[in-house]
Design a protein around this motif. Structure first.
Motif, PDB file in Angstrom:
ATOM      1  N   VAL A  82      -3.273   6.752 -11.610  1.00 36.71           N
ATOM      2  CA  VAL A  82      -3.029   5.909 -10.572  1.00 36.71           C
ATOM      3  C   VAL A  82      -1.857   6.851  -9.686  1.00 36.71           C
ATOM      4  N   TRP A  83      -0.825   7.271 -10.478  1.00 32.87           N
ATOM      5  CA  TRP A  83       0.057   7.981  -9.602  1.00 32.87           C
ATOM      6  C   TRP A  83      -0.270   9.429  -9.113  1.00 32.87           C
ATOM      7  N   ARG A  84      -1.181   9.749  -9.792  1.00 26.46           N
ATOM      8  CA  ARG A  84      -1.732  11.122  -9.326  1.00 26.46           C
ATOM      9  C   ARG A  84      -2.428  10.886  -7.901  1.00 26.46           C
ATOM     10  N   ARG A  85      -3.041   9.863  -7.999  1.00 29.99           N
ATOM     11  CA  ARG A  85      -3.609   9.701  -6.397  1.00 29.99           C
ATOM     12  C   ARG A  85      -2.670   9.679  -5.149  1.00 29.99           C
ATOM     13  N   VAL A 124       0.807  -1.313  -0.145  1.00 29.89           N
ATOM     14  CA  VAL A 124       0.053   0.030   0.028  1.00 29.89           C
ATOM     15  C   VAL A 124       0.825   1.059   0.127  1.00 29.89           C
ATOM     16  N   PRO A 125       0.952   2.015  -1.011  1.00 28.91           N
ATOM     17  CA  PRO A 125       1.711   3.369  -1.191  1.00 28.91           C
ATOM     18  C   PRO A 125       1.520   4.088  -0.371  1.00 28.91           C
ATOM     19  N   GLU A 126       2.204   5.048   0.224  1.00 35.88           N
ATOM     20  CA  GLU A 126       1.926   6.345   0.967  1.00 35.88           C
ATOM     21  C   GLU A 126       1.933   7.490  -0.121  1.00 35.88           C
ATOM     22  N   VAL A 127       1.265   8.420   0.625  1.00 35.15           N
ATOM     23  CA  VAL A 127       1.208   9.722  -0.345  1.00 35.15           C
ATOM     24  C   VAL A 127       2.541  10.353  -0.380  1.00 35.15           C
ATOM     25  N   TYR A 128       3.128  10.939  -1.379  1.00 30.14           N
ATOM     26  CA  TYR A 128       4.368  11.380  -1.814  1.00 30.14           C
ATOM     27  C   TYR A 128       4.245  12.846  -1.756  1.00 30.14           C
TER      28      TYR A 128
END
Length: 85
Positions: A34-37, A12-16
């Motif tokens: 997807v990346w923009r989220r 689960v990626p974190e927000v950058y």
């Protein structure tokens, strides 16, 4: 390979908190969305030839390297540095 897909399923990626450059392959699909989220800053899209894995091989590798040099040179110029040749 099975471990890779299993770990990917649980990741689960974190927000950058920053901006990124998305190197978009020629594969169909909108992975950019997807990346923009997961990015709070700007997402710059740079198209590169090839598909997800083939962009890392000849004949596409040279264009990918040129694109990366352009991106790094610009980033360093914005910070007052130079990119080695």
């Amino acid at each position: 390979e099975a471990r890779y897909f299993k770990s990917l399923a649980y990741y689960v990626p974190e927000v950058y908190a920053g901006s990124l450059v998305y190197l978009k392959s020629e594969e169909p699909g909108d992975r950019e969305a997807v990346w923009r989220r997961y990015v709070t800053g700007r997402v710059e899209v740079r198209p590169v030839p090839g598909q997800h894995l083939t962009m890392l091989k000849e004949p596409h590798l040279l264009r990918l390297a040129e694109t990366l040099r352009e991106i790094l040179t610009r980033a360093q110029a914005e910070r007052g540095r130079t990119c080695p040749r």
